[in-house]
Design a protein around this motif. Structure first.
Motif, PDB file in Angstrom:
ATOM      1  N   GLY A  88       0.818  -1.216   0.000  1.00  0.00           N
ATOM      2  CA  GLY A  88       0.000   0.000   0.000  1.00  0.00           C
ATOM      3  C   GLY A  88       0.850   1.263   0.000  1.00  0.00           C
ATOM      4  N   CYS A  89       2.142   1.134   0.297  1.00  0.00           N
ATOM      5  CA  CYS A  89       3.000   2.319   0.327  1.00  0.00           C
ATOM      6  C   CYS A  89       3.802   2.402  -0.980  1.00  0.00           C
ATOM      7  N   ARG A  90       3.638   3.494  -1.700  1.00  0.00           N
ATOM      8  CA  ARG A  90       4.317   3.676  -2.993  1.00  0.00           C
ATOM      9  C   ARG A  90       5.267   4.847  -2.874  1.00  0.00           C
ATOM     10  N   TRP A  91       6.462   4.690  -3.407  1.00  0.00           N
ATOM     11  CA  TRP A  91       7.435   5.783  -3.364  1.00  0.00           C
ATOM     12  C   TRP A  91       7.575   6.422  -4.737  1.00  0.00           C
ATOM     13  N   VAL A  92       7.862   7.718  -4.699  1.00  0.00           N
ATOM     14  CA  VAL A  92       8.135   8.469  -5.930  1.00  0.00           C
ATOM     15  C   VAL A  92       9.404   9.278  -5.697  1.00  0.00           C
ATOM     16  N   MET A  93      10.256   9.307  -6.694  1.00  0.00           N
ATOM     17  CA  MET A  93      11.527  10.023  -6.523  1.00  0.00           C
ATOM     18  C   MET A  93      11.353  11.523  -6.763  1.00  0.00           C
ATOM     19  N   LYS A  94      11.951  12.314  -5.868  1.00  0.00           N
ATOM     20  CA  LYS A  94      12.023  13.763  -6.111  1.00  0.00           C
ATOM     21  C   LYS A  94      13.385  14.238  -5.620  1.00  0.00           C
ATOM     22  N   GLY A  95      14.100  14.923  -6.494  1.00  0.00           N
ATOM     23  CA  GLY A  95      15.437  15.397  -6.132  1.00  0.00           C
ATOM     24  C   GLY A  95      16.378  14.252  -5.792  1.00  0.00           C
ATOM     25  N   GLY A  96      16.191  13.108  -6.443  1.00  0.00           N
ATOM     26  CA  GLY A  96      17.098  11.972  -6.237  1.00  0.00           C
ATOM     27  C   GLY A  96      16.754  11.115  -5.029  1.00  0.00           C
ATOM     28  N   ARG A  97      15.728  11.521  -4.241  1.00  0.00           N
ATOM     29  CA  ARG A  97      15.341  10.741  -3.049  1.00  0.00           C
ATOM     30  C   ARG A  97      13.952  10.186  -3.238  1.00  0.00           C
ATOM     31  N   LEU A  99      10.307   9.452  -1.927  1.00  0.00           N
ATOM     32  CA  LEU A  99       9.369   9.946  -0.912  1.00  0.00           C
ATOM     33  C   LEU A  99       8.072   9.156  -1.051  1.00  0.00           C
ATOM     34  N   ALA A 100       7.387   8.947   0.073  1.00  0.00           N
ATOM     35  CA  ALA A 100       6.133   8.173   0.020  1.00  0.00           C
ATOM     36  C   ALA A 100       5.024   9.013  -0.609  1.00  0.00           C
ATOM     37  N   LEU A 101       4.264   8.399  -1.518  1.00  0.00           N
ATOM     38  CA  LEU A 101       3.071   9.075  -2.060  1.00  0.00           C
ATOM     39  C   LEU A 101       2.057   9.174  -0.929  1.00  0.00           C
ATOM     40  N   PRO A 102       1.501  10.348  -0.674  1.00  0.00           N
ATOM     41  CA  PRO A 102       0.571  10.463   0.458  1.00  0.00           C
ATOM     42  C   PRO A 102      -0.740   9.740   0.169  1.00  0.00           C
ATOM     43  N   SER A 103      -1.382   9.261   1.263  1.00  0.00           N
ATOM     44  CA  SER A 103      -2.685   8.630   1.040  1.00  0.00           C
ATOM     45  C   SER A 103      -3.800   9.485   1.651  1.00  0.00           C
ATOM     46  N   GLY A 104      -3.642   9.960   2.884  1.00  0.00           N
ATOM     47  CA  GLY A 104      -4.717  10.733   3.520  1.00  0.00           C
ATOM     48  C   GLY A 104      -4.596  12.234   3.254  1.00  0.00           C
ATOM     49  N   LEU A 105      -5.534  12.974   3.864  1.00  0.00           N
ATOM     50  CA  LEU A 105      -5.590  14.424   3.661  1.00  0.00           C
ATOM     51  C   LEU A 105      -4.359  15.123   4.261  1.00  0.00           C
ATOM     52  N   ALA A 106      -4.005  14.715   5.509  1.00  0.00           N
ATOM     53  CA  ALA A 106      -2.873  15.375   6.182  1.00  0.00           C
ATOM     54  C   ALA A 106      -1.590  15.135   5.390  1.00  0.00           C
ATOM     55  N   GLY A 107      -1.387  13.877   4.973  1.00  0.00           N
ATOM     56  CA  GLY A 107      -0.197  13.542   4.183  1.00  0.00           C
ATOM     57  C   GLY A 107      -0.185  14.321   2.881  1.00  0.00           C
ATOM     58  N   GLY A 108      -1.361  14.455   2.282  1.00  0.00           N
ATOM     59  CA  GLY A 108      -1.476  15.186   1.018  1.00  0.00           C
ATOM     60  C   GLY A 108      -1.093  16.643   1.172  1.00  0.00           C
ATOM     61  N   LEU A 109      -1.467  17.221   2.313  1.00  0.00           N
ATOM     62  CA  LEU A 109      -1.147  18.642   2.545  1.00  0.00           C
ATOM     63  C   LEU A 109       0.345  18.831   2.809  1.00  0.00           C
ATOM     64  N   LEU A 110       0.939  17.878   3.538  1.00  0.00           N
ATOM     65  CA  LEU A 110       2.316  18.065   3.993  1.00  0.00           C
ATOM     66  C   LEU A 110       3.370  17.582   3.001  1.00  0.00           C
ATOM     67  N   PHE A 319       5.936  -0.955  -1.829  1.00  0.00           N
ATOM     68  CA  PHE A 319       5.739  -1.735  -3.060  1.00  0.00           C
ATOM     69  C   PHE A 319       6.940  -1.537  -3.985  1.00  0.00           C
ATOM     70  N   GLY A 320       7.415  -0.278  -4.006  1.00  0.00           N
ATOM     71  CA  GLY A 320       8.542   0.057  -4.870  1.00  0.00           C
ATOM     72  C   GLY A 320       8.598   1.553  -5.069  1.00  0.00           C
ATOM     73  N   GLY A 321       9.527   1.983  -5.907  1.00  0.00           N
ATOM     74  CA  GLY A 321       9.686   3.411  -6.151  1.00  0.00           C
ATOM     75  C   GLY A 321       9.636   3.700  -7.644  1.00  0.00           C
ATOM     76  N   LEU A 322       8.887   4.757  -8.004  1.00  0.00           N
ATOM     77  CA  LEU A 322       8.797   5.152  -9.411  1.00  0.00           C
ATOM     78  C   LEU A 322       9.615   6.417  -9.637  1.00  0.00           C
ATOM     79  N   VAL A 323      10.138   6.541 -10.854  1.00  0.00           N
ATOM     80  CA  VAL A 323      11.025   7.670 -11.143  1.00  0.00           C
ATOM     81  C   VAL A 323      10.364   8.577 -12.193  1.00  0.00           C
ATOM     82  N   PRO A 324       9.959   9.792 -11.819  1.00  0.00           N
ATOM     83  CA  PRO A 324       9.334  10.695 -12.791  1.00  0.00           C
ATOM     84  C   PRO A 324      10.305  11.125 -13.898  1.00  0.00           C
ATOM     85  N   SER A 325       9.767  11.455 -15.068  1.00  0.00           N
ATOM     86  CA  SER A 325      10.614  11.942 -16.187  1.00  0.00           C
ATOM     87  C   SER A 325      11.436  13.133 -15.749  1.00  0.00           C
ATOM     88  N   GLU A 326      10.828  13.988 -14.918  1.00  0.00           N
ATOM     89  CA  GLU A 326      11.488  15.219 -14.449  1.00  0.00           C
ATOM     90  C   GLU A 326      12.834  14.939 -13.772  1.00  0.00           C
TER      91      GLU A 326
END
Ligand SMILES: Cc1cc2nc3c(=O)[nH]c(=O)nc-3n(C[C@H](O)[C@H](O)[C@H](O)COP(=O)(O)OP(=O)(O)OC[C@H]3O[C@@H](n4cnc5c(N)ncnc54)[C@H](O)[C@@H]3O)c2cc1C
Length: 459
Positions: A88-97, A99-110, A319-326
């Motif tokens: 259920g936890c998915r990571w996305v790379m930003k700035g080479g690190r 980070l967990a994709l947020p699921s709830g509202l608080a996570g989404g805001l922060l 689950f794993g980490g995805l790497v954006p084109s950016e």
């Protein structure tokens, strides 16, 4: 039974296996012909040095009841495995690190993945007008409704993870039909998701839990179970130069096996071999129609399995980490199968699956095994902070990995309908239509078998 009632299914990937199994269950005379020396197509599992790893798909999503029903019906030959909660936890790379994709509202805001401007803009999403262009690409739709940072750090990597594709080319209506319908039926993704969640569902549709699934011991166990149920006398592998011709009473099918010519007759032929195989299989279809049928582009994908007997990097609770084109990296994403599936690596070790190529960097698939492994080890060292050497490295290449549902799709679907109408009994199936996921393949195979059963009962 005579040839007049036989069904020939060409291609023993998941679509062909499901179709043949369902026809066999319905008591029909079915023959499944495969050019390779093994069934399974894209699905293949390896077991080495205590690791269980996949050459093709690693997992699917239980998006339809047919997938659950098929796998459960094959018990005890194979056993459905739903992923552990880590999936259920998915990571996305930003700035080479990562980070967990947020699921709830608080996570989404922060979360630092998306900009404050886009987070605020999202509040207006339910009030934005639905799009009017049926061929709008995924990128334009998301930019219009959600904003650039949601596109860059959620949707672009998600499209890479599913299609190994380019979101500026994939047409939402075909590639992500659920998302398209949310906007068209409910006017908004957010309102649509809320409304859909509160709609009553019948018992059967509740089986479509959208959980991540595999099969205990690897997906090839599903292939083996289907092959056993179909029966060795009905599954013929190693058939080369397969060609279909319309005959006076149905079809004549020709092939070459062990150097000898083979001939079969059948009332129905189901082709599941992929768009690229169609021109040689059904040469009687005119060139204009054929160019519509086979107009699909495929993303090529290289998959690299890395096995560690002792994991020292960051804890892989995801689950794993995805790497954006950016991020301008070579790897599209990394899966952590040993984190969410049982018995995929020795205790204390880790199994990783890295994906390269796709529509973003198709040229990478042609690198040598050593070059691909070196790229992957470098990425693991940078982003997962593991500097130990893997004890297992394997490279798999798929030149026709994932069909891209682009603007040409309408033409292809029309061509499929026209060919099927012109040559009754010929069915063009496989992942060139009706979805690319494993559950989509099972649903299509189940529906085609039912359609054939109905047609043959009405003759
Ligand atoms: C690397 C990779 C990762 C994937 N990841 C996922 C994932 O995570 N989740 C998910 O749900 N899906 C995933 N998929 C997609 C999914 O695996 C496929 O859509 C599905 O397995 C395709 O099944 P199929 O039977 O339609 O086609 P295939 O598996 O391609 O089978 C077609 C069969 O036809 C045979 N054939 C070809 N030409 C001929 C001929 N002339 N005569 C006879 N036989 C022929 C082939 O040998 C093959 O066995 C992935 C696919 C790949 C390649």
């Amino acid at each position: 039974m005579d040839d007049a009632s036989r069904v020939i299914v060409a291609g023993a990937g998941l679509t062909g296996l499901t179709t043949a199994c369902m026809l066999q269950r319905a008591g029909m005379d079915v023959l499944l012909l495969e050019q390779d020396h093994r069934p399974g197509g894209a699905i293949r599992t390896y077991r080495e040095q205590g690791f269980v790893f996949e050459a093709g798909p690693n997992t699917g999503v239980l998006s339809c009841p047919e997938a659950v029903e098929l796998i459960e019906s094959l018990s005890p030959l194979c056993q459905l495995e739903t992923a552990l909660p880590e999936a259920g936890c998915r990571w996305v790379m930003k700035g080479g690190r990562f980070l967990a994709l947020p699921s709830g509202l608080a996570g989404g805001l922060l979360t630092p993945l998306f900009t404050w401007k886009d987070k605020l803009r999202l509040l207006g999403e339910p009030f934005r007008k639905p799009g009017t262009d049926p061929d709008e690409c995924v990128r334009d739709l998301v930019l219009r409704r959600m904003g650039a940072s949601f596109y860059d750090y959620a949707v672009d990597p998600f499209i890479s993870g599913i299609y190994a594709g380019d979101a500026s080319k994939l047409v939402t209506r075909h590639a992500l039909p659920r998302l398209y319908r949310l906007e068209q039926q409910y006017g908004s993704f957010i309102r649509g998701a809320i409304k859909k969640a509160s709609e009553p569902r019948d018992e059967r549709s509740l089986k479509a839990t959208r959980q991540v699934f595999s099969v205990r011991g690897g997906l090839e166990r599903l292939v083996d179970a289907l092959a056993i149920r179909i029966g060795s006398d009905r599954l013929i592998t190693g058939v080369a130069s397969l060609q279909v011709r319309p005959g006076p009473e149905g079809f004549e099918v020709h092939g070459v096996r062990d150097g000898a010519e083979c001939h079969w007759k059948s009332r129905f032929v189901v082709l599941t071999a992929g768009a690229h195989a169609l021109p040689s299989m059904i040469p009687f279809v005119g060139s204009e129609l054929m160019s519509g049928l086979s107009n699909v582009r495929y993303a090529p994908v290289a998959q690299v399995a890395l096995g560690y007997d002792h994991w020292e990097g960051i804890p892989l609770r995801a689950f794993g980490g995805l790497v954006p084109s950016e991020e301008h990296r070579k790897v599209l994403g990394i899966l952590f199968p040993s984190s969410f599936l049982r018995d995929r690596a020795p205790s204390g070790g880790a199994l990783l699956s890295l994906f390269l190529g796709g529509m973003r960097h198709p040229e990478l698939v042609n690198l040598s095994d050593q070059e691909l492994v070196a790229l992957c080890i470098e990425e693991v060292s940078n982003s997962l902070r593991s500097h130990s050497k893997p004890v297992l490295t394997r490279v798999f290449r798929h030149f026709h990995a994932i069909p891209q549902y682009e603007a040409s799709s309408d033409l292809r679907f029309r061509a499929v309908r026209e060919v099927q109408q012109t040559f009754p009994g010929l069915i063009i199936a496989g992942n060139l239509r009706d979805g690319i996921g494993m559950a989509d393949r099972i649903r299509q195979g189940t529906e085609i078998a039912q359609e054939i059963k109905n047609l043959s009962a009405s003759v």
